[in-house]
Write a protein that holds these residues in place. Structure first.
Motif, PDB file in Angstrom:
ATOM      1  N   ALA A 143       0.827  -1.211   0.000  1.00 37.05           N
ATOM      2  CA  ALA A 143       0.000   0.000   0.000  1.00 37.05           C
ATOM      3  C   ALA A 143       0.861   1.261   0.000  1.00 37.05           C
ATOM      4  O   ALA A 143       0.548   2.236  -0.688  1.00 37.05           O
ATOM      5  CB  ALA A 143      -0.938  -0.001   1.206  1.00 37.05           C
ATOM      6  N   PHE A 144       1.942   1.244   0.752  1.00 32.64           N
ATOM      7  CA  PHE A 144       2.839   2.401   0.792  1.00 32.64           C
ATOM      8  C   PHE A 144       3.664   2.495  -0.490  1.00 32.64           C
ATOM      9  O   PHE A 144       3.836   3.573  -1.041  1.00 32.64           O
ATOM     10  CB  PHE A 144       3.782   2.321   2.005  1.00 32.64           C
ATOM     11  CG  PHE A 144       3.132   2.703   3.299  1.00 32.64           C
ATOM     12  CD1 PHE A 144       3.167   4.014   3.751  1.00 32.64           C
ATOM     13  CD2 PHE A 144       2.490   1.760   4.075  1.00 32.64           C
ATOM     14  CE1 PHE A 144       2.571   4.373   4.949  1.00 32.64           C
ATOM     15  CE2 PHE A 144       1.888   2.101   5.281  1.00 32.64           C
ATOM     16  CZ  PHE A 144       1.921   3.417   5.712  1.00 32.64           C
ATOM     17  N   VAL A 145       4.176   1.364  -0.948  1.00 37.41           N
ATOM     18  CA  VAL A 145       5.045   1.338  -2.131  1.00 37.41           C
ATOM     19  C   VAL A 145       4.301   1.832  -3.371  1.00 37.41           C
ATOM     20  O   VAL A 145       4.870   2.543  -4.207  1.00 37.41           O
ATOM     21  CB  VAL A 145       5.614  -0.084  -2.353  1.00 37.41           C
ATOM     22  CG1 VAL A 145       6.331  -0.197  -3.687  1.00 37.41           C
ATOM     23  CG2 VAL A 145       6.545  -0.464  -1.216  1.00 37.41           C
ATOM     24  N   ILE A 146       3.035   1.494  -3.479  1.00 34.64           N
ATOM     25  CA  ILE A 146       2.238   1.928  -4.622  1.00 34.64           C
ATOM     26  C   ILE A 146       1.509   3.235  -4.319  1.00 34.64           C
ATOM     27  O   ILE A 146       1.440   4.136  -5.160  1.00 34.64           O
ATOM     28  CB  ILE A 146       1.232   0.830  -5.026  1.00 34.64           C
ATOM     29  CG1 ILE A 146       1.998  -0.392  -5.549  1.00 34.64           C
ATOM     30  CG2 ILE A 146       0.243   1.337  -6.068  1.00 34.64           C
ATOM     31  CD1 ILE A 146       1.148  -1.610  -5.786  1.00 34.64           C
ATOM     32  N   GLY A 147       0.984   3.348  -3.112  1.00 35.53           N
ATOM     33  CA  GLY A 147       0.150   4.484  -2.753  1.00 35.53           C
ATOM     34  C   GLY A 147       0.860   5.821  -2.722  1.00 35.53           C
ATOM     35  O   GLY A 147       0.340   6.816  -3.248  1.00 35.53           O
ATOM     36  N   PHE A 148       2.036   5.877  -2.108  1.00 31.93           N
ATOM     37  CA  PHE A 148       2.741   7.159  -2.007  1.00 31.93           C
ATOM     38  C   PHE A 148       3.120   7.709  -3.380  1.00 31.93           C
ATOM     39  O   PHE A 148       2.854   8.878  -3.664  1.00 31.93           O
ATOM     40  CB  PHE A 148       3.960   7.047  -1.093  1.00 31.93           C
ATOM     41  CG  PHE A 148       3.642   7.190   0.379  1.00 31.93           C
ATOM     42  CD1 PHE A 148       2.356   7.065   0.879  1.00 31.93           C
ATOM     43  CD2 PHE A 148       4.646   7.445   1.282  1.00 31.93           C
ATOM     44  CE1 PHE A 148       2.075   7.194   2.234  1.00 31.93           C
ATOM     45  CE2 PHE A 148       4.388   7.582   2.646  1.00 31.93           C
ATOM     46  CZ  PHE A 148       3.093   7.454   3.126  1.00 31.93           C
ATOM     47  N   PRO A 149       3.698   6.900  -4.279  1.00 32.30           N
ATOM     48  CA  PRO A 149       3.993   7.443  -5.616  1.00 32.30           C
ATOM     49  C   PRO A 149       2.728   7.871  -6.370  1.00 32.30           C
ATOM     50  O   PRO A 149       2.748   8.885  -7.081  1.00 32.30           O
ATOM     51  CB  PRO A 149       4.701   6.294  -6.330  1.00 32.30           C
ATOM     52  CG  PRO A 149       5.304   5.493  -5.235  1.00 32.30           C
ATOM     53  CD  PRO A 149       4.327   5.582  -4.093  1.00 32.30           C
ATOM     54  N   CYS A 150       1.640   7.136  -6.215  1.00 36.43           N
ATOM     55  CA  CYS A 150       0.385   7.532  -6.869  1.00 36.43           C
ATOM     56  C   CYS A 150      -0.101   8.872  -6.323  1.00 36.43           C
ATOM     57  O   CYS A 150      -0.573   9.725  -7.088  1.00 36.43           O
ATOM     58  CB  CYS A 150      -0.690   6.469  -6.665  1.00 36.43           C
ATOM     59  SG  CYS A 150      -0.436   4.992  -7.659  1.00 36.43           S
ATOM     60  N   LEU A 151       0.023   9.074  -5.013  1.00 33.46           N
ATOM     61  CA  LEU A 151      -0.350  10.356  -4.428  1.00 33.46           C
ATOM     62  C   LEU A 151       0.540  11.479  -4.946  1.00 33.46           C
ATOM     63  O   LEU A 151       0.062  12.592  -5.174  1.00 33.46           O
ATOM     64  CB  LEU A 151      -0.279  10.295  -2.903  1.00 33.46           C
ATOM     65  CG  LEU A 151      -1.449   9.622  -2.197  1.00 33.46           C
ATOM     66  CD1 LEU A 151      -1.149   9.474  -0.708  1.00 33.46           C
ATOM     67  CD2 LEU A 151      -2.734  10.390  -2.407  1.00 33.46           C
ATOM     68  N   VAL A 152       1.828  11.198  -5.119  1.00 34.78           N
ATOM     69  CA  VAL A 152       2.738  12.213  -5.658  1.00 34.78           C
ATOM     70  C   VAL A 152       2.261  12.643  -7.046  1.00 34.78           C
ATOM     71  O   VAL A 152       2.172  13.839  -7.336  1.00 34.78           O
ATOM     72  CB  VAL A 152       4.199  11.702  -5.720  1.00 34.78           C
ATOM     73  CG1 VAL A 152       5.084  12.661  -6.493  1.00 34.78           C
ATOM     74  CG2 VAL A 152       4.751  11.481  -4.322  1.00 34.78           C
ATOM     75  N   VAL A 153       1.938  11.676  -7.886  1.00 31.24           N
ATOM     76  CA  VAL A 153       1.459  11.987  -9.234  1.00 31.24           C
ATOM     77  C   VAL A 153       0.165  12.798  -9.159  1.00 31.24           C
ATOM     78  O   VAL A 153       0.003  13.800  -9.873  1.00 31.24           O
ATOM     79  CB  VAL A 153       1.257  10.696 -10.067  1.00 31.24           C
ATOM     80  CG1 VAL A 153       0.535  10.987 -11.373  1.00 31.24           C
ATOM     81  CG2 VAL A 153       2.596  10.021 -10.320  1.00 31.24           C
ATOM     82  N   MET A 154      -0.750  12.392  -8.291  1.00 35.66           N
ATOM     83  CA  MET A 154      -2.011  13.117  -8.151  1.00 35.66           C
ATOM     84  C   MET A 154      -1.774  14.550  -7.673  1.00 35.66           C
ATOM     85  O   MET A 154      -2.411  15.487  -8.172  1.00 35.66           O
ATOM     86  CB  MET A 154      -2.937  12.382  -7.181  1.00 35.66           C
ATOM     87  CG  MET A 154      -3.485  11.094  -7.749  1.00 35.66           C
ATOM     88  SD  MET A 154      -4.394  10.077  -6.570  1.00 35.66           S
ATOM     89  CE  MET A 154      -5.542  11.222  -5.860  1.00 35.66           C
ATOM     90  N   HIS A 155      -0.849  14.734  -6.734  1.00 33.42           N
ATOM     91  CA  HIS A 155      -0.552  16.079  -6.242  1.00 33.42           C
ATOM     92  C   HIS A 155       0.060  16.947  -7.336  1.00 33.42           C
ATOM     93  O   HIS A 155      -0.302  18.119  -7.480  1.00 33.42           O
ATOM     94  CB  HIS A 155       0.384  16.017  -5.034  1.00 33.42           C
ATOM     95  CG  HIS A 155      -0.255  15.464  -3.807  1.00 33.42           C
ATOM     96  ND1 HIS A 155       0.471  14.869  -2.805  1.00 33.42           N
ATOM     97  CD2 HIS A 155      -1.547  15.399  -3.397  1.00 33.42           C
ATOM     98  CE1 HIS A 155      -0.343  14.471  -1.850  1.00 33.42           C
ATOM     99  NE2 HIS A 155      -1.578  14.782  -2.193  1.00 33.42           N
ATOM    100  N   VAL A 156       0.967  16.379  -8.112  1.00 41.08           N
ATOM    101  CA  VAL A 156       1.587  17.139  -9.208  1.00 41.08           C
ATOM    102  C   VAL A 156       0.526  17.536 -10.236  1.00 41.08           C
ATOM    103  O   VAL A 156       0.487  18.691 -10.682  1.00 41.08           O
ATOM    104  CB  VAL A 156       2.728  16.332  -9.870  1.00 41.08           C
ATOM    105  CG1 VAL A 156       3.178  16.975 -11.169  1.00 41.08           C
ATOM    106  CG2 VAL A 156       3.894  16.184  -8.905  1.00 41.08           C
ATOM    107  N   LEU A 157      -0.336  16.604 -10.591  1.00 39.65           N
ATOM    108  CA  LEU A 157      -1.395  16.914 -11.557  1.00 39.65           C
ATOM    109  C   LEU A 157      -2.348  17.990 -11.016  1.00 39.65           C
ATOM    110  O   LEU A 157      -2.763  18.872 -11.756  1.00 39.65           O
ATOM    111  CB  LEU A 157      -2.175  15.637 -11.926  1.00 39.65           C
ATOM    112  CG  LEU A 157      -1.398  14.608 -12.725  1.00 39.65           C
ATOM    113  CD1 LEU A 157      -2.235  13.332 -12.909  1.00 39.65           C
ATOM    114  CD2 LEU A 157      -0.970  15.171 -14.062  1.00 39.65           C
ATOM    115  N   LEU A 158      -2.665  17.908  -9.741  1.00 43.13           N
ATOM    116  CA  LEU A 158      -3.539  18.912  -9.129  1.00 43.13           C
ATOM    117  C   LEU A 158      -2.893  20.298  -9.149  1.00 43.13           C
ATOM    118  O   LEU A 158      -3.537  21.293  -9.501  1.00 43.13           O
ATOM    119  CB  LEU A 158      -3.888  18.506  -7.693  1.00 43.13           C
ATOM    120  CG  LEU A 158      -4.776  19.470  -6.908  1.00 43.13           C
ATOM    121  CD1 LEU A 158      -6.132  19.611  -7.587  1.00 43.13           C
ATOM    122  CD2 LEU A 158      -4.918  19.013  -5.474  1.00 43.13           C
ATOM    123  N   ILE A 159      -1.609  20.348  -8.820  1.00 42.22           N
ATOM    124  CA  ILE A 159      -0.892  21.624  -8.836  1.00 42.22           C
ATOM    125  C   ILE A 159      -0.847  22.193 -10.245  1.00 42.22           C
ATOM    126  O   ILE A 159      -1.090  23.380 -10.455  1.00 42.22           O
ATOM    127  CB  ILE A 159       0.529  21.469  -8.234  1.00 42.22           C
ATOM    128  CG1 ILE A 159       0.430  21.221  -6.724  1.00 42.22           C
ATOM    129  CG2 ILE A 159       1.391  22.677  -8.533  1.00 42.22           C
ATOM    130  CD1 ILE A 159       1.715  20.755  -6.080  1.00 42.22           C
TER     131      ILE A 159
END
Length: 86
Positions: A66-82
């Protein structure tokens, strides 16, 4: 406004990066731990990059899918949101 958002993101990422190191040390010492819920909430509210970098730097939570996949996915989502907001 952009400066305030940048400062917020810097602080929340440094916080989660630090917590990953602290939690790793506490795990080694079998001491009281920082809850996964707290780590996730901090990642969701903007600290995912710091959490992901903390995982790499401290080799912490790297066996938790969950961390290995989840954190990078959140990073991508945050970058796209910004990028969308800019």
């Amino acid at each position: 406004m952009e400066l305030l958002i940048s400062l917020y993101l810097l602080v929340v990422n440094i916080l989660l990066f630090s917590w990953m190191g602290i939690d790793k040390q506490r795990a080694k010492e079998h001491a009281w731990r920082i809850s996964e819920r707290r780590l996730w909430i901090t990642a969701i509210i903007g600290g995912a990059m710091g959490g992901w970098l903390g995982m790499q730097a401290f080799r912490h939570k790297t066996k938790h899918t969950a961390f290995v996949i989840g954190f990078p996915c959140l990073v991508v989502m945050h970058v796209l949101l910004i990028l969308y907001l800019l």
